[in-house]
Write a protein that holds these residues in place. Structure first.
Motif, PDB file in Angstrom:
ATOM      1  N   HIS A 237      -5.974   2.113  11.681  1.00  0.00           N
ATOM      2  CA  HIS A 237      -4.718   1.477  11.265  1.00  0.00           C
ATOM      3  C   HIS A 237      -3.916   1.037  12.469  1.00  0.00           C
ATOM      4  N   PHE A 238      -3.960   1.824  13.531  1.00  0.00           N
ATOM      5  CA  PHE A 238      -3.247   1.435  14.743  1.00  0.00           C
ATOM      6  C   PHE A 238      -3.781   0.101  15.268  1.00  0.00           C
ATOM      7  N   ASP A 240      -5.146  -2.201  13.632  1.00  0.00           N
ATOM      8  CA  ASP A 240      -4.669  -3.234  12.714  1.00  0.00           C
ATOM      9  C   ASP A 240      -3.229  -3.622  13.050  1.00  0.00           C
ATOM     10  N   ILE A 241      -2.399  -2.602  13.328  1.00  0.00           N
ATOM     11  CA  ILE A 241      -0.985  -2.872  13.632  1.00  0.00           C
ATOM     12  C   ILE A 241      -0.841  -3.741  14.873  1.00  0.00           C
ATOM     13  N   ILE A 244      -1.356  -7.181  13.820  1.00  0.00           N
ATOM     14  CA  ILE A 244      -0.231  -7.687  13.026  1.00  0.00           C
ATOM     15  C   ILE A 244       0.828  -8.303  13.927  1.00  0.00           C
TER      16      ILE A 244
ATOM     17  N   ALA B  71       6.651  -8.892  10.965  1.00  0.00           N
ATOM     18  CA  ALA B  71       5.592  -8.033  11.518  1.00  0.00           C
ATOM     19  C   ALA B  71       6.033  -6.575  11.502  1.00  0.00           C
ATOM     20  N   LYS B  74       5.692  -5.282   7.973  1.00  0.00           N
ATOM     21  CA  LYS B  74       4.287  -5.011   7.643  1.00  0.00           C
ATOM     22  C   LYS B  74       3.820  -3.719   8.315  1.00  0.00           C
ATOM     23  N   THR B  75       4.215  -3.570   9.587  1.00  0.00           N
ATOM     24  CA  THR B  75       3.831  -2.356  10.315  1.00  0.00           C
ATOM     25  C   THR B  75       4.385  -1.121   9.621  1.00  0.00           C
ATOM     26  N   VAL B  78       2.215  -0.196   6.759  1.00  0.00           N
ATOM     27  CA  VAL B  78       0.965   0.443   7.180  1.00  0.00           C
ATOM     28  C   VAL B  78       1.229   1.869   7.633  1.00  0.00           C
ATOM     29  N   PHE B  82      -0.406   3.690   4.608  1.00  0.00           N
ATOM     30  CA  PHE B  82      -1.804   3.850   5.009  1.00  0.00           C
ATOM     31  C   PHE B  82      -1.972   5.019   5.956  1.00  0.00           C
ATOM     32  N   MET B  83      -0.988   5.216   6.842  1.00  0.00           N
ATOM     33  CA  MET B  83      -1.097   6.309   7.807  1.00  0.00           C
ATOM     34  C   MET B  83      -0.384   7.568   7.322  1.00  0.00           C
TER      35      MET B  83
END
Lengths: 264, 125, 559
Positions: A237-238, A240-241, A244, B71, B74-75, B78, B82-83
């Motif tokens: 996920h990191f 992915d970030i 982004i 951004a 969105k982060t 996540v 997700f985390m």
């Protein structure tokens, strides 16, 4: 002598708990430790990429037009598609963790991991296409035959953009054509450095997924023990970030200067 | 010497402050994941869409600001979902915030040099 | 129980089985997961680098005996001081206390069996060795002449030396640091024994926690900076080249963003050692425990906000300089709090002048001078005159050598009996400490004056009239060298022939003194339950009968 202390005998509890390492008292403590360990690692990863973002910040501040020109040369649709691919891979990764946490069959867990890997490899494939395109157009900043020579329509568009949007200070910087090309080259090395470092992390991530796949297929993960899946997920996920942020900062920064937007 | 000389048998209690409590083992639901995925896709499309318009008439750098805000949003999705940070303990939150703050320190203090060069007349530009 | 049979019940003798003799093959050492063995591995490798760095230092002082650059030409001298800096900073000062004493003691001090990630701990050491090998290759193949600070554009465009090889070595070594810090942070958060709350932790642990924060947050930035340096050297893209639109000052910002907090990585562990020494050898609870603990955290955090004070004369904007200068003044406060609290601890304490305490007392005086002169340099207007002179060199040697190295030696002497089960010669250790103190001051105090007089740093030649002070300095260096070599001799001797120390030779309440010397591999036979505060010397500590006085070591009785 009075130096004895109250103590616990810990030798009873250890054995036959799957995956429990000797330095931990129980699986609970191990999971807490490994999760926090991965988070601290991600903190240092943020600072690692941070140095590159700092360089980007400074040079974009100094040369906005050159950066816009370079950025507009990137393939917007490939970048956009790649962003969606990575987001999808984050979803499948989260589902892989979920499947381990809810004790789904090894094949199911493996399936989500494989999907994540496929998305990751698609991403890298697209990046390879993009890099090759840069190579074909003589836009590799480290090589001697880097050439920023827009022709025809592109040249006109570039000059119009500078005319309309550049500050006086910046215009004076670009007195010579070569000076502009140098600054565009700056954009491209930042592009390669940032996406290259990111791609390297993706490659490592896929390697980690391979290991995860292998251990998942052996039935290692269930509700009792799924820590490794979780922390691999955090890493994924990191990565992915980071993308982004990279997508708008590298691909979209100059689109609004061009009437109608779109790719090159 | 009181209690010091005794050896006591005691089971390890993880409820005391000697152990950090991380996640509550909260299991996420699939619909939540799918909704977050949807939000991320929409956010990406939105980023592209806004980039087509020149917002510099509001102020210089408006486009960049909007792109960064999207951004960041969105982060956040996540990170929180997700985390699993939404359901994690304080230390994880501290890590996430700490990383952002430290990044901002690097950016802010470095740019404070570049943004103020030449501000004092006669000094180096 | 089986364990009882293995560990000797008599606390005045060495246990029959402990971490040092638990496996004697090469593999049992090179593939060990035991944090104590890894600490010993670090002790050997770090000492080797210290020796190498010291040899380079001797070459510098030899050259500076005469005003001309006669012993070596400038281009060779440039390499010598660069190597001295790189080795001392990256391969000695940063790892020494954390990787040796921290690795050994942190699990024991919190009552754990090992660190959170023992294999990563071993990996850290291997990374250190690989990084060291790369750097050694660079140094021996021809060297680097950029100064340890690698400033651009010289390092990227003009230097013909092994910049990249050295850079790679330092890059790799950085990960050793990051992983060690990560390990310590997770260990302190998750592996404390029952009852070991945060405010019962020894201050040694607090300061290593703060150090670890800095390691994790700062080191990656130097890593990426070296990567950028390599990119620029390899590709000439203009990142730091003004002719191509780049800014050399960007390198300095990125470099010092890490390298300033790095000096706190170097000194914070030293602070932790000193807190232990002062409290324990005054047989008194540390004054203001919470203040000392939080000041470590404050230094770690504020340390990231002051890096521009290395760049006042570089072309940085005046306003940025103003901010950095002000914050530099602020960061002196937590350090001062520590010094005040240590002094207050000494007051009405029952002080014993054992060797570790001597080092601690010397530290307080020398660090005070070093720290105050740092404030001189932090004042922007004054720094314009003092920067790049020997004043700066004197300042940082006062804090690094007078501070950190003395703390390291003090800690080594304090915990030597715990680590090896034997005691060293009190006579030789005290003589050594005095020699170090005298040699150190003779070496570096004249350098303050030289700097004030304007002698530039990193120059092989200087004006005639400065020779006398330089001779004092070099003479002092030779004395200092003796003082630093002596411990290598008598400590090694003590390893084999020293008196058996027993569990608690100093008779102290810390948790590390409540297990055998040397400790068993699992640190404690049974996990302790902590019910006492840190530095508790009163009756509650259960250390001694009413009226008992501190025992001295009895006649040697070897196992």
């Amino acid at each position: 002598m009075a130096t004895r202390v109250e103590a616990i005998d810990t030798h009873q509890e250890h054995h036959h708990v799957p995956g429990l390492q000797h330095q931990f008292d129980d699986i609970e403590q191990q999971k807490e430790a490994t999760t926090i360990g991965m988070w601290f690692f991600l903190v240092q990863e943020v600072m690692f990429f941070g140095g590159l973002f700092m360089a980007y910040l400074l040079y974009r501040y100094k040369y906005p037009m050159a950066f816009a020109a370079g950025s507009n040369h990137l393939d917007l649709w490939l970048g956009f598609a790649n962003t969606l691919v990575l987001i999808a891979s984050s979803l499948t990764m989260a589902l892989a963790v979920w499947s381990a946490q809810t004790s789904k069959k090894p094949k199911v867990q493996a399936g989500w991991i494989v999907l994540t890997m496929i998305f990751g490899m698609v991403f890298l494939g697209v990046k390879a296409v993009e890099y090759n395109d840069k190579y074909q157009h003589h836009l590799i900043p480290f090589s001697r035959d880097f050439k920023w020579e827009p022709k025809g329509e592109e040249l006109v568009a570039q000059q119009q953009m500078i005319e309309r949007h550049a500050s006086e200070a910046e215009k004076s910087l670009y007195g010579r054509e070569q000076a502009f090309g140098d600054k565009v080259r700056m954009f491209f090395w930042i592009y390669f450095a940032m996406t290259g470092l990111h791609a390297l992390h993706m490659v490592i991530g896929i390697g980690i997924m391979l290991w995860l796949l292998w251990t998942a297929l052996k039935g290692r993960y269930s509700a009792e023990f799924y820590g490794p899946v979780e922390i691999c997920g955090l890493y994924w996920h990191f990565v992915d970030i980071v993308w982004i942020f990279l997508f708008p900062l590298l691909y979209l920064l100059g689109r609004h200067f061009i009437a109608g937007g779109g790719g090159h | 010497m009181g209690q010091q000389g005794l050896v006591a048998e005691k089971s390890i209690n993880h409820g005391d402050e000697a152990h950090y409590h991380g996640e509550d083992h909260h299991v996420m639901s699939i619909p939540t994941y799918l909704i977050i995925f949807g939000i991320l896709v929409v956010g990406t499309i939105l980023t592209w869409f806004v980039a087509q318009f020149d917002l510099d008439e509001f102020f210089i750098g408006a486009n960049t600001l909007v792109a960064l805000l999207i951004a960041a949003f969105k982060t956040t999705c996540v990170v929180l979902y997700f985390m699993h940070v939404r359901y994690s303990g304080k230390l994880v939150w501290l890590c996430a915030f700490g990383a952002i703050i430290w990044l901002l320190i690097l950016f802010a203090f470095t740019m404070s040099d570049y943004l103020t060069r030449g501000a004092v007349p006669g000094t180096y530009r | 129980m089986r364990e009882e049979a293995i560990v000797n019940r008599d606390i005045d003798l060495m246990p029959r089985k402990h971490y040092l003799n638990n496996g004697s093959t090469v593999a049992s050492w090179l593939l060990t997961k035991d944090h104590k063995r890894i600490a010993i591995l670090y002790l050997i490798s770090v000492s080797a680098f210290f020796l190498l760095g010291g040899i380079y230092a001797s070459l510098i002082r030899l050259e500076l005996l005469t005003p001309q650059s006669d012993l070596m030409e400038a281009h060779l001298y440039n390499r010598v001081f660069t190597h001295h800096g790189i080795i001392m900073v990256f391969f000695f000062l940063i790892p020494a206390i954390p990787a040796i004493l921290g690795n050994f003691l942190i699990p024991i001090m919190i009552g754990a069996k090992d660190l959170a990630f023992p294999r990563i701990n071993l990996l850290s050491w291997y990374i250190y060795i690989v990084g060291g090998a790369f750097t050694l290759y660079a140094l021996l193949a021809g060297g680097v002449d950029t100064g340890w600070t690698f400033y651009t554009p010289y390092s990227t465009t003009f230097s013909n030396t092994y910049v990249m090889a050295a850079g790679i070595g330092i890059f790799i070594n950085g990960f050793s640091s990051i992983l060690t810090g990560l390990n310590f942070l997770v260990t302190v958060h998750t592996m404390r024994a029952p009852g070991m709350t945060w405010f019962r932790l020894p201050l040694f642990v607090w300061s290593h926690y703060a150090t670890s924060l800095v390691m994790v947050l700062g080191t990656p930035v130097i890593a990426i900076t070296i990567l950028l340096l390599a990119l620029e050297r390899f590709g000439r893209v203009g990142i730091f080249d003004p002719a191509l639109g780049g800014d050399p000052i960007l390198f300095q910002h990125l470099f010092w963003f890490y390298s300033h907090p790095a000096v706190y990585i170097m000194i914070l562990p030293g602070f932790g050692v000193i807190s232990e020494l002062i409290a324990n050898f005054s047989r008194k609870k540390i004054f203001g425990y919470a203040f000392v603990a939080f000041s470590s955290i404050a230094i770690a955090v504020f340390g990231f906000l002051v890096w521009g004070h290395h760049m006042f004369a570089s072309g940085q904007s005046i306003y940025a300089g103003l901010v950095f200068s002000f914050l530099t003044m602020v960061i002196a406060v937590p350090s001062a709090i520590k010094v005040f609290n240590w002094t207050a601890t000494l007051y009405q304490g029952s002080i014993s002048y054992d060797t570790p305490m001597l080092y601690a007392l010397f530290f307080m005086g020398l660090f005070l001078i070093g720290g105050l002169t740092g404030l001189f340099l932090g004042a922007m207007g004054l720094d314009i005159h003092l920067t790049d002179t020997y004043f700066v060199v004197a300042h940082f040697h006062y804090v690094m050598v007078g501070g950190q190295v003395l703390a390291y030696l003090g800690g080594l002497h304090y915990w030597f009996p715990k680590m090896f089960g034997r005691m060293y010669s009190e006579f030789w250790s005290k003589i050594s400490a005095m020699i170090v103190f005298i040699g150190f001051n003779l070496t570096f105090f004249p350098q303050f004056i030289l700097g004030y007089l304007g002698m530039p740093r990193r120059y092989a030649a200087y004006p005639e009239e400065m020779q006398v002070l330089n001779i004092f300095s070099s003479a002092g260096a030779s004395i200092l060298a003796i003082g630093l070599v002596l411990p290598a001799i008598y400590l090694t001797y003590a390893l084999f022939f020293g008196k058996i120390a027993g569990d608690n030779p100093w008779v102290l309440p810390g948790l590390e003194w409540r297990t055998s010397s040397p400790p068993p591999t699992e640190n404690f036979v049974r996990t302790p339950i902590v019910t006492w505060e840190a530095y508790e010397f009163g009756e509650e500590s259960g250390l001694y009968e009413e009226g008992e006085r501190r025992r001295r070591l009895e006649a040697p009785e070897r196992v």
